[in-house]
Design an enzyme around this catalytic site. Structure first.
Site, short mmCIF file in Angstrom:
data_model
loop_
_atom_site.label_atom_id
_atom_site.label_comp_id
_atom_site.label_asym_id
_atom_site.label_seq_id
_atom_site.Cartn_x
_atom_site.Cartn_y
_atom_site.Cartn_z
N PRO A 73 0.83 -1.22 0.00
CA PRO A 73 0.00 0.00 0.00
C PRO A 73 0.87 1.27 0.00
O PRO A 73 1.80 1.38 0.78
CB PRO A 73 -0.79 -0.10 1.31
CG PRO A 73 -0.58 -1.46 1.82
CD PRO A 73 0.67 -1.99 1.21
N GLU A 74 0.55 2.18 -0.90
CA GLU A 74 1.23 3.47 -0.96
C GLU A 74 0.21 4.55 -0.59
O GLU A 74 -0.90 4.23 -0.15
CB GLU A 74 1.80 3.70 -2.37
CG GLU A 74 2.74 2.57 -2.80
CD GLU A 74 3.35 2.76 -4.19
OE1 GLU A 74 3.46 3.91 -4.64
OE2 GLU A 74 3.72 1.76 -4.81
#
Ligand SMILES: [Zn+2]
Length: 269
Positions: free
Chosen positions: A2-3
């Site tokens: 996840p960014e």
């Protein structure tokens, strides 16, 4: 992994569903996933109300009456809010709310962490305080100053202390959009190109948020659904396919140990 757009998607969902809820209990299944500074006894979380949920870089901050609760998903962390069926495995902690709703934290690789601290200290203790400005808060002077570095531009934009929230997916997409080769030494980038790159970073992150994040393997939004951004990526994980702009074959190389996808014809050093 996840960014920023994936964490922002979860933050927006949880803001709608968790704020003003009261905590009943926190059940910890694997102690290694939780770092507790305060409260001394986690039973003191009982009756704490969720005041706000914010994002800083890739960190989620949940502000309670007296405590902060910070979630860092790292590689494979997932938040399941009140799912129809609870996840079966790899659930490291469960937050039960007073109206019988549940937040399950599932993490196959076990790198993610939950930090519990006194109110106002969560971001400092989790390490989030060291991270650089959010991409929309950066001014050109700061940006040009950071680009005076001799590091590769790919390495620079992945550095959380320079700019918050960018990982491999959005770095490759932003460099493609700005037509910059990932191995370009940062200080060789012109002022004009630097401006273009900052704009490209914001554009790809905005798109990522708009499409609810990128789901290749593990990422799901707070609603338990996958994102759609993978259908809108131009180069990331598309080695061997044609560049959407010029038709050249997209190439993958390692830059600073990280896989980098780019078009050798559109992106220049
Ligand atoms: Zn191309």
């Amino acid at each position: 992994m996840p960014e920023l757009p994936e964490v922002e998607t979860i933050q927006r969902y949880l803001s709608l569903h968790l704020v003003k809820e009261k905590i009943d209990t926190l059940k910890i299944n694997w102690a290694g996933s939780v770092i507790v500074t305060e409260p001394a006894n986690i039973s003191l979380l009982h009756n704490q109300r969720v005041q706000a949920i914010c994002r800083r870089g890739k960190y989620l901050l949940c502000e309670l009456d007296d405590f902060d609760l910070v979630i860092h998903l790292r590689m494979t962390g997932q938040i399941h809010f009140n799912p129809a069926k609870p996840p079966k495995d790899h659930v490291h902690w469960v937050l039960k709310l007073s109206d019988d709703k549940y937040v399950y934290y599932r993490d196959v690789r076990k790198f993610g962490r939950l930090y519990l601290t006194l109110k106002g200290q969560g971001l400092a203790i989790s390490g989030a305080k060291k991270i650089g400005p959010e991409p929309w808060e950066i001014d050109l002077k700061y940006w040009q100053d950071k680009l005076k570095s001799k590091r590769s531009i790919k390495g620079l934009i992945l550095d959380q202390q320079v700019i918050a929230g960018i990982g491999n997916i959005y770095a490759d997409e932003a460099l493609y959009l700005a037509k910059i080769h990932p191995e370009t030494q940062s200080n060789n980038i012109s002022e004009e190109k630097a401006t273009e790159l900052l704009k490209a970073i914001r554009t790809v992150l905005d798109n990522g948020i708009r499409y609810g994040g990128t789901s290749f393997r593990d990422y799901i939004g707070g609603d338990g659904k996958k994102g759609d951004m993978q259908a809108h990526l131009q180069v990331y994980q598309k080695a061997g396919q044609s560049c959407p702009n010029c038709g050249e074959v997209i190439t993958r190389i390692k830059v600073g140990g990280r896989s980098s996808h780019f078009c050798p014809s559109c992106q220049h050093i």
